[in-house]
Scaffold this motif. Structure first.
Motif, short mmCIF file in Angstrom:
data_model
loop_
_atom_site.label_atom_id
_atom_site.label_comp_id
_atom_site.label_asym_id
_atom_site.label_seq_id
_atom_site.Cartn_x
_atom_site.Cartn_y
_atom_site.Cartn_z
N ALA A 1 -3.04 6.63 -8.98
CA ALA A 1 -3.43 6.43 -7.49
C ALA A 1 -4.64 6.52 -7.03
O ALA A 1 -5.36 7.67 -7.74
CB ALA A 1 -2.47 7.14 -6.62
N MET A 2 -5.40 5.91 -6.28
CA MET A 2 -6.49 6.33 -5.81
C MET A 2 -6.75 7.54 -5.11
O MET A 2 -6.05 7.95 -4.50
CB MET A 2 -7.27 5.04 -4.65
N PRO A 3 -7.90 8.09 -5.20
CA PRO A 3 -7.89 9.72 -4.61
C PRO A 3 -7.62 9.47 -2.91
O PRO A 3 -7.92 8.51 -2.30
CB PRO A 3 -9.38 10.07 -4.76
N GLY A 4 -6.66 10.27 -2.55
CA GLY A 4 -6.42 10.35 -1.08
C GLY A 4 -5.32 9.36 -0.88
O GLY A 4 -4.83 9.18 0.20
N ALA A 5 -4.55 8.62 -1.82
CA ALA A 5 -3.75 7.60 -1.54
C ALA A 5 -2.46 8.15 -1.05
O ALA A 5 -2.08 9.31 -1.54
CB ALA A 5 -3.21 6.69 -2.83
N ASP A 6 -1.90 7.58 0.18
CA ASP A 6 -0.80 8.26 0.69
C ASP A 6 0.39 7.03 0.82
O ASP A 6 0.05 5.98 0.38
CB ASP A 6 -1.02 8.94 1.88
N ASN A 7 1.32 7.40 1.71
CA ASN A 7 2.45 6.43 1.72
C ASN A 7 1.99 5.24 2.51
O ASN A 7 2.61 4.14 2.18
CB ASN A 7 3.68 6.99 2.75
N LEU A 8 1.04 5.24 3.46
CA LEU A 8 0.58 4.24 4.33
C LEU A 8 -0.34 3.28 3.08
O LEU A 8 -0.11 2.05 3.13
CB LEU A 8 -0.64 4.65 5.18
N GLU A 9 -1.01 4.10 2.07
CA GLU A 9 -1.51 3.27 1.05
C GLU A 9 -0.75 2.57 0.26
O GLU A 9 -0.94 1.23 -0.28
CB GLU A 9 -2.66 4.19 0.35
N ALA A 10 0.24 3.24 -0.01
CA ALA A 10 1.49 2.63 -0.99
C ALA A 10 1.79 1.28 -0.23
O ALA A 10 2.07 0.37 -1.27
CB ALA A 10 2.58 3.55 -1.23
N ALA B 1 2.00 12.64 -8.94
CA ALA B 1 1.33 12.29 -7.57
C ALA B 1 0.88 13.27 -6.85
O ALA B 1 1.30 14.44 -6.70
CB ALA B 1 2.69 11.67 -6.82
N LEU B 2 -0.33 13.18 -6.16
CA LEU B 2 -0.89 14.30 -5.32
C LEU B 2 -0.63 14.11 -4.02
O LEU B 2 -0.39 13.14 -3.49
CB LEU B 2 -2.33 14.13 -5.61
N GLY B 3 -0.64 15.30 -3.34
CA GLY B 3 -0.70 15.47 -1.51
C GLY B 3 0.89 14.79 -1.20
O GLY B 3 1.69 15.04 -1.86
N LEU C 1 11.76 -3.48 -4.36
CA LEU C 1 10.42 -3.48 -4.90
C LEU C 1 10.06 -1.97 -5.20
O LEU C 1 10.08 -1.18 -4.19
CB LEU C 1 9.40 -3.90 -3.89
N GLU C 2 9.82 -1.67 -6.37
CA GLU C 2 9.33 -0.42 -6.79
C GLU C 2 7.71 -0.33 -6.83
O GLU C 2 7.23 -1.15 -7.41
CB GLU C 2 9.98 -0.03 -8.37
N ILE C 3 7.19 0.67 -6.02
CA ILE C 3 5.70 1.07 -5.81
C ILE C 3 5.60 2.12 -6.64
O ILE C 3 6.20 3.21 -6.24
CB ILE C 3 5.24 1.03 -4.55
N PHE C 4 5.13 2.08 -7.56
CA PHE C 4 4.85 3.56 -8.76
C PHE C 4 3.27 3.43 -8.91
O PHE C 4 2.64 2.71 -9.90
CB PHE C 4 5.72 3.22 -9.91
N LEU C 5 2.77 4.42 -8.20
CA LEU C 5 0.99 4.25 -8.08
C LEU C 5 0.61 5.23 -9.38
O LEU C 5 -0.86 5.35 -9.62
CB LEU C 5 0.47 4.93 -6.73
N ASN C 6 1.40 6.04 -9.94
CA ASN C 6 0.91 6.90 -10.89
C ASN C 6 1.77 6.52 -12.36
O ASN C 6 2.18 7.81 -12.74
CB ASN C 6 0.84 8.44 -10.67
N CYS C 7 2.05 5.40 -12.66
CA CYS C 7 2.79 5.24 -13.62
C CYS C 7 2.18 5.65 -15.14
O CYS C 7 3.02 5.81 -16.07
CB CYS C 7 3.48 3.82 -13.89
N LYS C 8 1.07 5.98 -15.31
CA LYS C 8 0.48 6.27 -16.22
C LYS C 8 0.25 5.36 -17.57
O LYS C 8 -0.76 5.50 -18.09
CB LYS C 8 1.22 7.56 -16.98
N TYR C 9 1.02 4.46 -17.61
CA TYR C 9 1.13 3.55 -18.93
C TYR C 9 0.34 2.28 -18.78
O TYR C 9 -0.25 1.63 -19.57
CB TYR C 9 2.43 3.28 -19.47
#
Ligand code: NAP
Length: 336
Positions: free
Chosen positions: A159-168, A202-204, A224-232
């Protein structure tokens, strides 16, 4: 025929679009840029002869040398820059989201209708991707019957720094809100957000991954699965289950490798690469539309507004845990 464009916002996608408009797109000339970060603005035009850096967004929008605007600045600026471009009576290509709220998006729709001119195209580039277009052609043909269910995934490496549920929802999910409505030829009437176990990456405050269950007016259910830190990798999946068959988005084609008793293909990691061809087609369609005087050939301000309504209901559901209604009825004749 050629028109002159000014680019507002010269960060990651701003630099990419400016370079694309300069090198790849026909019928358009990049003449000016603006960014709060002046160094970034100068860097953006270093290979674009004749282009200048403007001192304020208003100077760029109202400049006599600028015929049309591309908005690629931070999302919170889109509404204001878009309204000012429309007030200046100039065609505008605005990256998603159209605005941060449905109220903001609605102001853009209302201003276009008041002036009686469609000037805004929103950067929902998946409508120009060959994979999605092939799925749309098949579904529209009726060959596999009517769609019943769709399974989608939107996964980012980190995820981009500071990404939150709004960003998701407003930064990532919004692509599916638009493209699934277009693909299924329908609109969403409800959404429920579900938070599974949270990844340690996931941060924050971000709930990651998260699932959105959305229902369309015809009763099609889209998960819809939103997964912002899936790593791969950066991985976009879409499968539509219809009455007589199933269609699934192909992974971007790449070579297959046989090595060490394994058979594998690389997965992209940068979002810029996944839709690189679609961005070209999207901006060429926009440039052609501006040169024809149509100004829009793709997602309109109404589509941006519709996606904002889904985003807002998803945000509401993130807080309530309930299924939230979405009211996208009443598309004006102007946008049909
Ligand atoms: P980015 O790299 O952070 O670039 C945004 C730029 O806007 C930065 O240079 C930022 O400067 C600048 N900015 C901030 N406030 C501004 C203001 N008041 N006036 C003018 N410029 C301002 O972000 P990005 O990844 O390029 O994303 C930009 C937009 O494109 C976002 O809205 C995003 O949702 C959208 N986007 C769309 C796609 C797509 O696939 N369609 C992909 C990526 C991004 P500072 O860094 O100094 O704040």
């Amino acid at each position: 025929m050629s028109f002159r464009v000014g680019v507002l916002g010269t960060g990651a996608i701003g630099k990419d679009h400016a370079r694309r408009l300069h090198r790849t797109i026909h019928g358009v000339e990049v003449v000016a840029v603006y960014d709060v970060n002046t160094d970034s603005a100068h860097e953006c035009i270093k290979d674009i002869p004749g282009a200048v850096v403007m001192s304020t967004p208003e100077e760029l929008i109202n400049s006599d040398i600028v015929d049309a605007i591309v908005i690629t600045s931070a999302s919170f600026t889109h509404e204001e820059f878009c309204l000012k471009s429309i007030e200046a009576n100039k065609p505008v290509f605005v990256e998603k989201p159209l605005a941060l709220s449905s109220e903001g998006s609605r102001k853009i729709v209302d201003l276009e209708m008041k002036l009686g001119r469609k000037l805004t195209q929103v950067g929902f580039m998946r409508r120009f991707d060959t994979g999605y277009l092939a799925m749309k052609k098949l579904l529209d043909s009726g060959e596999i019957g009517v769609p019943l269910v769709a399974h989608c995934a939107h996964r980012n490496v980190k995820a981009m720094p500071g990404a939150d549920n709004l960003e998701a929802v407003n930064g990532s999910g919004i692509h599916e809100f638009d493209c699934m409505s277009w693909l299924l030829d329908d609109y969403f009437v409800s959404v429920q957000a579900i938070f599974p176990r949270k990844t340690k990456n996931a941060l924050g405050e971000l709930s990651d991954p998260q699932i959105l269950i959305m229902t369309t007016s015809k009763g099609i259910v889209v998960d819809l699965e939103i997964f912002l830190n899936c790593k791969y990798g950066y991985d976009i999946q879409c499968e539509v289950v219809a009455e007589e068959g199933i269609t699934k988005l192909q992974d971007p084609s790449d070579i297959v490798i046989r090595r060490d008793a394994k058979l594998y293909t690389d997965i992209l990691v940068d979002w810029k690469d996944r839709f690189i061809a679609a961005y070209d087609v999207e901006l060429q369609a926009w440039a052609d539309a501006v040169n024809r005087g149509d100004n829009v050939d793709g997602p309109s301000a109404w589509d941006g507004y519709s996606a904002s309504l889904v985003s807002e209901a998803a945000l509401k559901s993130q807080l309530s845990g309930q299924t939230e209604k979405i009211d996208i009825t009443g598309r004006p004749e102007f946008y049909r």
